[in-house]
Scaffold this active site. Sequence first.
Site, mmCIF file in Angstrom:
data_model
loop_
_atom_site.group_PDB
_atom_site.id
_atom_site.type_symbol
_atom_site.label_atom_id
_atom_site.label_comp_id
_atom_site.label_asym_id
_atom_site.label_seq_id
_atom_site.Cartn_x
_atom_site.Cartn_y
_atom_site.Cartn_z
ATOM 1 N N LEU A 114 -1.992 -44.749 -21.871
ATOM 2 C CA LEU A 114 -2.850 -45.277 -20.807
ATOM 3 C C LEU A 114 -3.296 -44.162 -19.871
ATOM 4 C CD1 LEU A 114 -0.674 -48.429 -19.998
ATOM 5 C CD2 LEU A 114 -2.727 -48.315 -21.444
ATOM 6 N N LYS B 275 19.443 -47.619 -16.272
ATOM 7 C CA LYS B 275 19.547 -46.373 -17.027
ATOM 8 C C LYS B 275 20.961 -45.886 -16.843
ATOM 9 C CE LYS B 275 17.728 -42.375 -18.862
ATOM 10 N NZ LYS B 275 16.783 -42.164 -19.979
ATOM 11 N N ASP C 68 14.217 -41.846 -14.247
ATOM 12 C CA ASP C 68 13.532 -42.910 -14.987
ATOM 13 C C ASP C 68 13.496 -44.191 -14.153
ATOM 14 O OD1 ASP C 68 14.563 -42.147 -18.433
ATOM 15 O OD2 ASP C 68 13.220 -41.135 -17.040
HETATM 16 N N1 ATP Z 1 1.865 -45.345 -22.917
HETATM 17 C C1 ATP Z 1 1.769 -44.206 -22.201
HETATM 18 N N2 ATP Z 1 0.626 -43.930 -21.534
HETATM 19 C C2 ATP Z 1 0.494 -42.790 -20.827
HETATM 20 N N3 ATP Z 1 1.475 -41.854 -20.690
HETATM 21 C C3 ATP Z 1 2.645 -42.102 -21.350
HETATM 22 C C4 ATP Z 1 2.858 -43.275 -22.125
HETATM 23 N N4 ATP Z 1 4.115 -43.224 -22.656
HETATM 24 C C5 ATP Z 1 4.648 -42.067 -22.232
HETATM 25 N N5 ATP Z 1 3.773 -41.398 -21.431
HETATM 26 C C6 ATP Z 1 4.032 -40.107 -20.775
HETATM 27 O O1 ATP Z 1 4.757 -39.260 -21.668
HETATM 28 C C7 ATP Z 1 5.839 -38.600 -20.961
HETATM 29 C C8 ATP Z 1 7.180 -39.037 -21.560
HETATM 30 O O2 ATP Z 1 7.307 -40.448 -21.423
HETATM 31 P P1 ATP Z 1 8.724 -41.089 -21.025
HETATM 32 O O3 ATP Z 1 9.221 -40.508 -19.757
HETATM 33 O O4 ATP Z 1 8.544 -42.568 -21.073
HETATM 34 O O5 ATP Z 1 9.623 -40.578 -22.226
HETATM 35 P P2 ATP Z 1 11.132 -40.955 -22.533
HETATM 36 O O6 ATP Z 1 11.236 -41.207 -23.992
HETATM 37 O O7 ATP Z 1 11.579 -42.047 -21.614
HETATM 38 O O8 ATP Z 1 11.913 -39.607 -22.164
HETATM 39 P P3 ATP Z 1 13.525 -39.430 -21.869
HETATM 40 O O9 ATP Z 1 14.133 -39.244 -23.211
HETATM 41 O O10 ATP Z 1 13.571 -38.229 -20.994
HETATM 42 O O11 ATP Z 1 13.989 -40.685 -21.177
HETATM 43 C C9 ATP Z 1 5.697 -39.006 -19.497
HETATM 44 O O12 ATP Z 1 4.909 -38.017 -18.827
HETATM 45 C C10 ATP Z 1 4.923 -40.297 -19.546
HETATM 46 O O13 ATP Z 1 4.147 -40.534 -18.381
HETATM 47 C C1 DNN Z 2 16.667 -34.374 -20.518
HETATM 48 C C2 DNN Z 2 15.919 -35.423 -21.307
HETATM 49 N N1 DNN Z 2 14.768 -35.856 -20.502
HETATM 50 C C3 DNN Z 2 16.805 -36.625 -21.623
HETATM 51 N N2 DNN Z 2 17.213 -37.264 -20.375
HETATM 52 C C4 DNN Z 2 18.011 -36.268 -22.445
HETATM 53 C C5 DNN Z 2 17.612 -35.904 -23.853
HETATM 54 C C6 DNN Z 2 18.782 -35.478 -24.703
HETATM 55 C C7 DNN Z 2 18.330 -35.015 -26.082
HETATM 56 C C8 DNN Z 2 19.472 -34.446 -26.902
HETATM 57 C C9 DNN Z 2 19.003 -34.065 -28.306
HETATM 58 O O1 DNN Z 2 18.608 -34.979 -29.084
HETATM 59 O O2 DNN Z 2 18.971 -32.858 -28.626
HETATM 60 MG MG MG Z 3 13.077 -42.092 -20.173
#
Ligand code: ATP
Ligand code: DNN
Ligand code: MG
Length: 211
Positions: A189, A32, A53
Amino acid sequence: MARFVITGTGTDIGKTVFAAGLTGLLNASYWKPVQTGVADPGPRRDGPWPGSDAAFVHAMTGAPILPEAIILPEPLSPHRAAELAGVTIPDLTPPAADPLVIEGAGGVLVPITREMLSADLFARWGIPVVLVATTGLGTISHTLTALESLRARSCRVHGVAFVGDDNPDNIATIAALGRVRALGRLPRLDPLTPATLSAAMRTHFDPQDFA
Ligand SMILES: Nc1ncnc2c1ncn2[C@@H]1O[C@H](COP(=O)(O)OP(=O)(O)OP(=O)(O)O)[C@@H](O)[C@H]1O
Ligand SMILES: C[C@H](N)[C@H](N)CCCCCC(=O)O
Ligand SMILES: [Mg+2]
């Protein structure tokens, strides 16, 4: 080479959970580059920072974690989180690891700096991009828009990985209108554990699609 960038149609949509699943499926390392919204835990523990992450991916897979290039405390876009921290974003050259899963911050056009958007960085890397998208109402426009943004910047679009309840027509519509491979669908899940994630990835994705 099995190196992929995981981006999404937005933040909080499931990139990290999918990235953890793919990391395990490919026996990959995870990186990341820019993590925001995580406070310094003090003297750096031997391993990922709690709440990051990378910490989630490591907890779900035990995979090798490559240290972030920068971790910023404000839960904001990288460009703004760096400004508020009074620092500049460092060079973001991907590590040489292969296989490797790289997770972007937020969605495809999130600014890394006020001069460089995430998709610009992905294009510069030349690494295939997997777009994570949800399956429900609203995803068609979000996903087609993200695909246009990636292609307008000459990113290598590998396919779309869906997260959410099954929605065959949305998935088929996006694949057809987006001229893009639907790589599979990761259900929500419950419970979300290393075992349920690993089983779901084996059920819903084919490692050959990432060979
Ligand atoms: N397939 C899944 N099953 C259960 N929970 C999920 C799943 N995908 C995402 N979540 C839940 O949704 C929330 C957001 O997921 P995740 O952290 O993967 O988002 P992200 O897109 O990586 O966010 P960021 O932009 O902050 O990196 C978390 O609480 C995660 O546990
Ligand atoms: C804080 C959040 N969980 C991510 N790491 C960063 C997301 C940036 C989003 C910016 C935007 O699209 O407005
Ligand atoms: Mg993420």
